[in-house]
Design an enzyme around this catalytic site. Structure first.
Site, PDB file in Angstrom:
ATOM      1  N   SER A  73       2.772  -2.726  -4.245  1.00 47.92           N
ATOM      2  CA  SER A  73       2.117  -2.699  -5.559  1.00 47.92           C
ATOM      3  C   SER A  73       2.833  -1.745  -6.514  1.00 47.92           C
ATOM      4  CB  SER A  73       0.657  -2.264  -5.422  1.00 47.92           C
ATOM      5  OG  SER A  73      -0.035  -3.104  -4.539  1.00 47.92           O
TER       6      SER A  73
HETATM    7  N1  SAH Z   1      -1.141  -2.091  -0.197  1.00 52.81           N
HETATM    8  C1  SAH Z   1       0.160  -2.712  -0.118  1.00 52.81           C
HETATM    9  C2  SAH Z   1       0.238  -3.960  -0.980  1.00 52.81           C
HETATM   10  C3  SAH Z   1       0.743  -5.092  -0.153  1.00 52.81           C
HETATM   11  S1  SAH Z   1       0.741  -6.701  -0.866  1.00 52.81           S
HETATM   12  C4  SAH Z   1       1.258  -1.730  -0.418  1.00 52.81           C
HETATM   13  O1  SAH Z   1       0.960  -0.558  -0.749  1.00 52.81           O
HETATM   14  O2  SAH Z   1       2.415  -2.081  -0.281  1.00 52.81           O
HETATM   15  C5  SAH Z   1      -0.661  -7.427  -0.077  1.00 52.81           C
HETATM   16  C6  SAH Z   1      -0.646  -7.553   1.410  1.00 52.81           C
HETATM   17  O3  SAH Z   1      -1.882  -8.160   1.781  1.00 52.81           O
HETATM   18  C7  SAH Z   1       0.441  -8.440   1.995  1.00 52.81           C
HETATM   19  O4  SAH Z   1       1.177  -7.715   2.940  1.00 52.81           O
HETATM   20  C8  SAH Z   1      -0.335  -9.600   2.658  1.00 52.81           C
HETATM   21  O5  SAH Z   1       0.255 -10.057   3.856  1.00 52.81           O
HETATM   22  C9  SAH Z   1      -1.691  -8.942   2.911  1.00 52.81           C
HETATM   23  N2  SAH Z   1      -2.836  -9.852   3.051  1.00 52.81           N
HETATM   24  C10 SAH Z   1      -3.090 -11.015   2.390  1.00 52.81           C
HETATM   25  N3  SAH Z   1      -4.269 -11.529   2.793  1.00 52.81           N
HETATM   26  C11 SAH Z   1      -4.786 -10.683   3.730  1.00 52.81           C
HETATM   27  C12 SAH Z   1      -5.967 -10.657   4.532  1.00 52.81           C
HETATM   28  N4  SAH Z   1      -6.904 -11.623   4.466  1.00 52.81           N
HETATM   29  N5  SAH Z   1      -6.151  -9.625   5.377  1.00 52.81           N
HETATM   30  C13 SAH Z   1      -5.234  -8.634   5.482  1.00 52.81           C
HETATM   31  N6  SAH Z   1      -4.085  -8.605   4.763  1.00 52.81           N
HETATM   32  C14 SAH Z   1      -3.864  -9.609   3.886  1.00 52.81           C
END
Ligand code: SAH
Length: 212
Positions: free
Chosen positions: A59
């Site tokens: 993010s």
């Molecule tokens: N908080 C992260 C943002 C990652 S992007 C950071 O600081 O980098 C969002 C992430 O959510 C992705 O890795 C994706 O695989 C995950 N994701 C999507 N749907 C999900 C779900 N139902 N449960 C857990 N993770 C999920």
């Protein structure tokens, strides 16, 4: 490395309205370049989301700071994160003294971040599962943060939140979402604030988007 770039990023976040000193200190201290692929390391302190592989992103720093501030956390709070991804958001939460429980659905991303946390000595409970169902075992939480865009506010997450506490989640279509800051007033009453124009990768799961 990159101390000057981090300082400039903190100044930018202050200008954009981030006030919580603990959050600013976390951004100033955490080496964001360690959470992204080496080849794009030099982009780490720009205020943008960046690719982390598997079509997912880390993010934007402003978004991380904004969501963390919105949770109104106190030291020692138990926080559930859905969407571990690179682990950067979790690292910010750990830095400001939270007990972090984080769920990632993609096994490759999950194992890579788990290894990174072990190497960096960061302590969090990370699990590979569908986060839209929450993590019952450690509920209720003092704060829940969802870092992927959802079509709805999943009931399971609201159920696992303490009364008086906040769930922060981007809700909308697959392209843009508004940030919902949901305060649980009682078991069946919530107060919802909404701030427009965020863009996240989709939350995929039972109470999220269907897998394509
Ligand atoms: N908080 C992260 C943002 C990652 S992007 C950071 O600081 O980098 C969002 C992430 O959510 C992705 O890795 C994706 O695989 C995950 N994701 C999507 N749907 C999900 C779900 N139902 N449960 C857990 N993770 C999920």
């Amino acid at each position: 490395m990159y101390e000057e770039e981090r300082k400039q990023l903190v100044e930018l976040l202050k200008k954009k309205g981030i006030k919580d000193e603990r959050v600013l200190d976390a951004i100033n201290s955490i080496q964001r370049h360690l959470f992204i692929p080496d080849v794009i390391g030099f982009h780490a302190y720009k205020d943008t989301a960046l690719p982390i592989g598997y079509n997912q992103t880390i993010s934007q720093p402003y978004t991380v700071a904004f969501m963390t501030e919105a949770l109104e956390l106190k030291r020692g709070y138990k926080v559930l994160e859905i969407g571990t991804g690179s682990g950067y958001q979790a690292a910010v939460l750990i830095h400001i003294g939270m007990k972090v429980y984080s769920i990632e659905r993609n096994f490759e991303i999950y194992s890579r971040t788990q290894k990174l946390f072990d190497r960096m000595g960061l302590r969090a409970a990370i699990r590979c599962a569908d986060g839209t169902l929450g993590w019952e075992e450690f509920a209720p939480y003092d704060g829940i943060i969802v870092t992927a865009g959802s079509p709805i506010v999943p009931d399971n997450l609201l159920k696992q939140l303490k009364i008086g506490r906040k769930l922060v989640i981007p809700v909308g279509d697959k392209q843009t979402q508004s940030m919902k800051i949901v305060t649980k007033i009682s078991e069946d009453e919530n107060d919802i604030k909404s701030i427009s124009s965020f863009a996240f990768v989709p939350l995929v799961g039972k109470q999220g988007w269907k897998e394509e």
